[in-house]
Design a protein around this motif. Structure first.
Motif, PDB file in Angstrom:
ATOM      1  N   TRP A 191       0.835  -1.200   0.000  1.00 13.42           N
ATOM      2  CA  TRP A 191       0.000   0.000   0.000  1.00 13.42           C
ATOM      3  C   TRP A 191       0.872   1.253   0.000  1.00 13.42           C
ATOM      4  O   TRP A 191       0.631   2.194  -0.741  1.00 13.42           O
ATOM      5  CB  TRP A 191      -0.926  -0.034   1.213  1.00 13.42           C
ATOM      6  CG  TRP A 191      -1.801   1.156   1.324  1.00 13.42           C
ATOM      7  CD1 TRP A 191      -1.636   2.203   2.190  1.00 13.42           C
ATOM      8  CD2 TRP A 191      -2.969   1.462   0.556  1.00 13.42           C
ATOM      9  NE1 TRP A 191      -2.635   3.125   2.003  1.00 13.42           N
ATOM     10  CE2 TRP A 191      -3.461   2.694   1.012  1.00 13.42           C
ATOM     11  CE3 TRP A 191      -3.637   0.802  -0.473  1.00 13.42           C
ATOM     12  CZ2 TRP A 191      -4.607   3.274   0.457  1.00 13.42           C
ATOM     13  CZ3 TRP A 191      -4.763   1.383  -1.006  1.00 13.42           C
ATOM     14  CH2 TRP A 191      -5.235   2.599  -0.548  1.00 13.42           C
ATOM     15  N   ALA A 192       1.926   1.244   0.845  1.00 15.23           N
ATOM     16  CA  ALA A 192       2.835   2.392   0.909  1.00 15.23           C
ATOM     17  C   ALA A 192       3.557   2.586  -0.429  1.00 15.23           C
ATOM     18  O   ALA A 192       3.722   3.711  -0.886  1.00 15.23           O
ATOM     19  CB  ALA A 192       3.850   2.182   2.030  1.00 15.23           C
TER      20      ALA A 192
ATOM     21  N   ARG B 141       2.177  12.188  -9.313  1.00 12.69           N
ATOM     22  CA  ARG B 141       1.384  13.422  -9.321  1.00 12.69           C
ATOM     23  C   ARG B 141       2.324  14.644  -9.224  1.00 12.69           C
ATOM     24  O   ARG B 141       2.127  15.626  -9.926  1.00 12.69           O
ATOM     25  CB  ARG B 141       0.402  13.422  -8.133  1.00 12.69           C
ATOM     26  CG  ARG B 141      -0.626  14.522  -8.251  1.00 12.69           C
ATOM     27  CD  ARG B 141      -1.557  14.550  -7.052  1.00 12.69           C
ATOM     28  NE  ARG B 141      -2.178  13.267  -6.766  1.00 12.69           N
ATOM     29  CZ  ARG B 141      -2.283  12.744  -5.556  1.00 12.69           C
ATOM     30  NH1 ARG B 141      -1.787  13.361  -4.513  1.00 12.69           N
ATOM     31  NH2 ARG B 141      -2.870  11.577  -5.381  1.00 12.69           N
TER      32      ARG B 141
ATOM     33  N   ARG C  64       2.151   6.844  -6.589  1.00 10.35           N
ATOM     34  CA  ARG C  64       1.122   7.771  -7.079  1.00 10.35           C
ATOM     35  C   ARG C  64       1.479   9.205  -6.731  1.00 10.35           C
ATOM     36  O   ARG C  64       1.332  10.108  -7.545  1.00 10.35           O
ATOM     37  CB  ARG C  64      -0.233   7.418  -6.458  1.00 10.35           C
ATOM     38  CG  ARG C  64      -0.940   6.300  -7.159  1.00 10.35           C
ATOM     39  CD  ARG C  64      -2.375   6.224  -6.670  1.00 10.35           C
ATOM     40  NE  ARG C  64      -2.963   4.929  -6.991  1.00 10.35           N
ATOM     41  CZ  ARG C  64      -3.863   4.314  -6.253  1.00 10.35           C
ATOM     42  NH1 ARG C  64      -4.273   4.866  -5.130  1.00 10.35           N
ATOM     43  NH2 ARG C  64      -4.350   3.161  -6.614  1.00 10.35           N
ATOM     44  N   ARG C  65       1.949   9.407  -5.474  1.00  8.39           N
ATOM     45  CA  ARG C  65       2.308  10.769  -5.049  1.00  8.39           C
ATOM     46  C   ARG C  65       3.456  11.317  -5.890  1.00  8.39           C
ATOM     47  O   ARG C  65       3.431  12.455  -6.329  1.00  8.39           O
ATOM     48  CB  ARG C  65       2.715  10.753  -3.566  1.00  8.39           C
ATOM     49  CG  ARG C  65       1.552  10.963  -2.653  1.00  8.39           C
ATOM     50  CD  ARG C  65       2.014  11.291  -1.239  1.00  8.39           C
ATOM     51  NE  ARG C  65       1.075  10.696  -0.299  1.00  8.39           N
ATOM     52  CZ  ARG C  65       1.373   9.745   0.547  1.00  8.39           C
ATOM     53  NH1 ARG C  65       2.595   9.265   0.621  1.00  8.39           N
ATOM     54  NH2 ARG C  65       0.456   9.264   1.345  1.00  8.39           N
TER      55      ARG C  65
ATOM     56  N   VAL D  35       2.469   1.686  -3.437  1.00  9.32           N
ATOM     57  CA  VAL D  35       1.520   2.160  -4.447  1.00  9.32           C
ATOM     58  C   VAL D  35       1.192   3.634  -4.223  1.00  9.32           C
ATOM     59  O   VAL D  35       1.246   4.430  -5.164  1.00  9.32           O
ATOM     60  CB  VAL D  35       0.230   1.298  -4.416  1.00  9.32           C
ATOM     61  CG1 VAL D  35      -0.876   1.950  -5.229  1.00  9.32           C
ATOM     62  CG2 VAL D  35       0.533  -0.099  -4.951  1.00  9.32           C
ATOM     63  N   THR D  36       0.875   4.013  -3.005  1.00  7.43           N
ATOM     64  CA  THR D  36       0.518   5.410  -2.743  1.00  7.43           C
ATOM     65  C   THR D  36       1.735   6.316  -2.921  1.00  7.43           C
ATOM     66  O   THR D  36       1.603   7.432  -3.407  1.00  7.43           O
ATOM     67  CB  THR D  36      -0.086   5.580  -1.339  1.00  7.43           C
ATOM     68  OG1 THR D  36       0.813   5.024  -0.389  1.00  7.43           O
ATOM     69  CG2 THR D  36      -1.433   4.903  -1.232  1.00  7.43           C
ATOM     70  N   GLY D  37       2.914   5.837  -2.545  1.00  6.05           N
ATOM     71  CA  GLY D  37       4.128   6.624  -2.745  1.00  6.05           C
ATOM     72  C   GLY D  37       4.407   6.859  -4.213  1.00  6.05           C
ATOM     73  O   GLY D  37       4.764   7.952  -4.634  1.00  6.05           O
TER      74      GLY D  37
END
Length: 53
Positions: free
Chosen positions: A36-37, A47, A43-44, A39-41
């Motif tokens: 999860w970390a 972006r 994505r961040r 994937v979200t990292g």
């Protein structure tokens, strides 16, 4: 088998099951959290890269 011995056996079995469940679940949760970390990292970072350009 007296009732106390039966109770102790049941408690021991329950404890063994709970321990096995915890041992099997904790690494799974750690892997889930790491994924999860990641994937979200990603994505961040993606972006932020899009906003820069």
């Amino acid at each position: 088998m007296n009732p106390l011995a039966a109770l102790l056996a049941a408690a021991g079995l329950w404890f063994a099951v709970v321990c096995a469940y915890a041992v099997a679940t904790i690494p799974f949760l750690l892997c889930l959290a790491l994924a999860w970390a990641a994937v979200t990292g990603a994505r961040r970072a993606d972006r932020a890269r899009k906003e820069r350009t």
